[in-house]
Enzyme design. Structure first.
Site, PDB file in Angstrom:
ATOM      1  CG  ASP A  36      45.991  40.925-100.318  1.00 59.00           C
ATOM      2  OD1 ASP A  36      45.958  40.037 -99.454  1.00 59.00           O
ATOM      3  OD2 ASP A  36      46.643  40.818-101.375  1.00 59.00           O
ATOM      4  CG  ASP A 282      73.919  50.142 -55.673  1.00 59.38           C
ATOM      5  OD1 ASP A 282      74.983  49.776 -56.203  1.00 59.38           O
ATOM      6  OD2 ASP A 282      73.523  49.724 -54.580  1.00 59.38           O
ATOM      7  N   GLY A 417      65.684  49.287 -56.911  1.00 63.33           N
ATOM      8  CA  GLY A 417      65.308  49.421 -55.517  1.00 63.33           C
ATOM      9  C   GLY A 417      65.378  48.144 -54.718  1.00 63.33           C
ATOM     10  CG  LEU A 418      63.958  44.560 -56.023  1.00 63.66           C
ATOM     11  CD1 LEU A 418      63.754  43.413 -56.992  1.00 63.66           C
ATOM     12  CD2 LEU A 418      63.015  44.403 -54.846  1.00 63.66           C
TER      13      LEU A 418
END
Length: 532
Positions: A36, A282, A417-418
């Site tokens: 532990d 966008d 950006g795609l």
């Protein structure tokens, strides 16, 4: 008992370790067996702290169970006091040592040490890590803050004074959140009396009573202590968590109300870029994106509001592993028209993500693994986290700068950006075509097995002898549905990060109606069906 490969929270003594490690001048003696004793690993490797945690273990072994383990504990307490000379000590048992019932609190009291010794009763088989941190901080405040007394009125001309409660060791971005909130309070003209647990000493906890009010940043850790301070000293505390622009503005207004000052200097010059960025980007990449959220209640609720109200995402899942705040999460989920998921089983979370079919997953380290397996973009927004989410850079989640960080965190995984002309330009490119899959998924291909087999055959040398066909194994699964060339061409017009879902939905639609061929009309019918 449940066997699992992953747990969102450790046992409650891990929460006590987080509080003890965050403070200075406090030492934690833990009655625990060999095995532990992993605090060093948690805090020096994962959080990258430059000092070992102030934890001493009894580390009893199997052969010690035949003799007096209580004496071992008393020796460990006395040795820790002599070596470290702390201002105060906390004592308790790990989940394993709890079974032998040695009463660490009573044993430590019998030593009559010249410092405060606070016993912790942490039921390891009923409660978990965040509860343990909250209970430990509450016990420390109750023991060290002094006798209850009414709060005196603030002298005329004195700056408002507040405490900041909640940040701990191993907390998700707690260090940076604290810097950002202190900056906000300073701009408002509010002085900070004590920050606790992070950076505080036991003596500092005795000064908590001097503040006019308390700022609670992480209710999972600090709400119990704040409730006590309100009852004992009449100190009100904040209810708003400053996550996102809206949350931060509400927080500033609430703090200004408690301090009796004008919030305008901060509200007028916030300077966050999130509102303008979310309007100027966008909308194809933001509005309506389906998001699944899971984490601790503080971050899940706060960031769900940012995603839905400030970025225009659609929340399709919201959940938490912390049952202590299940009511708040359920109320927030109901406000978004969905049902909350309250579970500490990562398999339940994975099943919910599969069912919701989100375009973005926001969660813990485990949701990062699940999303990668499912091919879904992901960002980590809540503990538990691994070493990469303790960055060297300044990256808060709270305040106006935290809102800027959140914008980047939530938007960047969505492949900004795609635009459509780029998709069209590279759709058939041999190196960058959409079948390659996103680069962050380790080159995982989204092509069909037939495509991959055809490409492998084309790459094989001409003189390679044909490989014997394997004996087919019959599986009970739905037969593949054929696509017409027109339907395949139309399918390719769909952006690749949602095309897999469109293909699956259309094939399911066709199978349910026993259609042998998917035509252009079938594709449109399936789209209309699932759109409803």
């Amino acid at each position: 008992m449940q066997l699992t490969l992953w747990t969102y929270e450790g046992p409650p003594h891990i929460g006590a370790m987080r509080v003890a490690t965050a403070m200075s001048g406090l030492h934690y003696v833990l009655h625990a067996p060999q095995g532990d004793t992993y605090a060093d690993l948690l805090f020096t490797m994962i959080e990258r702290r430059d000092a070992r945690p102030p934890v001493t273990y009894t580390t009893f072994r199997a052969q010690d169970l035949g003799r007096d383990t209580a004496e071992l504990f008393k020796e460990a307490v006395a040795a820790a006091h002599a070596r470290f000379r702390p201002q105060a000590m906390i004592v308790g048992a790990s989940c394993t040592a709890e079974l032998i019932q040695d009463d660490p609190g009573g044993l430590a009291k019998a030593l009559d040490l010249p410092i405060p010794v606070i016993p912790l009763e942490l039921p390891a088989y009923q409660k978990k890590e965040n509860w343990g941190a909250s209970e430990t901080f509450y016990r420390l405040v109750r023991a060290l803050a002094g006798a209850p007394a009414p709060r005196p009125a603030r002298e005329p001309g004195r700056r408002p004074l507040c405490n900041i409660l909640g940040p701990t060791a191993l907390g998700f971005r707690h260090r940076d959140d604290l810097i950002e909130i202190r900056r906000l309070l300073d701009t408002l003209g509010i002085a900070v009396n004590v920050v606790a647990p992070l950076g505080a000493t036991p003596a500092d906890l005795g000064r908590l009573r001097d503040a006019d009010f308390n700022v609670v940043l992480y209710p999972e850790t600090a709400r119990s202590a704040a409730d006590y301070l309100k009852k004992a000293f009449g100190q009100p505390f904040t209810q708003t968590i400053p996550i996102g622009v809206g949350g931060t503005r509400r927080f500033v207004e609430e703090v200004a109300g408690l301090a009796g000052i004008d919030p305008a200097p901060v509200l007028d010059g916030s300077g966050s870029r999130l509102p303008w960025y979310s309007r100027s980007v966008d909308s194809t990449y933001l509005t309506g994106k389906r998001v699944f959220m899971f984490g601790d209640a503080t971050h899940a609720i706060g960031i769900a509001r940012v995603a839905a109200k400030e970025l225009g995402f659609t929340l399709v899942g919201l959940g938490t592993y912390g049952r202590e705040f299940a009511r708040e999460v359920r109320a927030e989920a109901a406000a978004h028209g969905i049902e909350a998921l309250v579970t500490d089983d990562y398999l339940d979370v994975e099943a919910a993500i599969r069912a919701a079919a989100p375009e973005l997953v926001l969660g813990t380290q485990m949701e990062r693994h699940v999303a990668k397996r499912l091919g879904i973009p992901c960002a980590v927004i809540s503990a538990p986290v691994h070493v990469q989410d303790f960055p060297a850079r300044y990256a808060p989640q709270m305040g106006f700068e935290g809102a800027n960080v959140l914008f980047d965190t939530l938007v960047h995984p969505l492949m900004m950006g795609l635009e459509e002309h780029l998709l069209g330009m590279f759709r058939e490119d041999p190196e960058f075509h959409d079948g390659v899959g996103p680069s962050h998924l380790g080159g995982k291909s989204f092509g069909t097995p037939a495509d991959e087999a055809f490409e492998a055959a084309e790459r094989a040398p001409a003189d390679t002898p044909p490989t014997p066909a394997p004996v087919p194994i019959l599986l009970e699964r739905p037969a593949a549905t054929a696509w017409s060339p027109e339907a395949e061409k139309e399918l390719k017009k769909i952006p690749f990060f949602v095309r897999g879902k469109a293909r699956t939905n259309t094939e399911t639609f066709a199978r349910e109606r026993h259609l042998p061929l998917i035509t252009l009309e079938t594709l449109y019918d399936a789209k209309a069906h699932y759109g409803r």
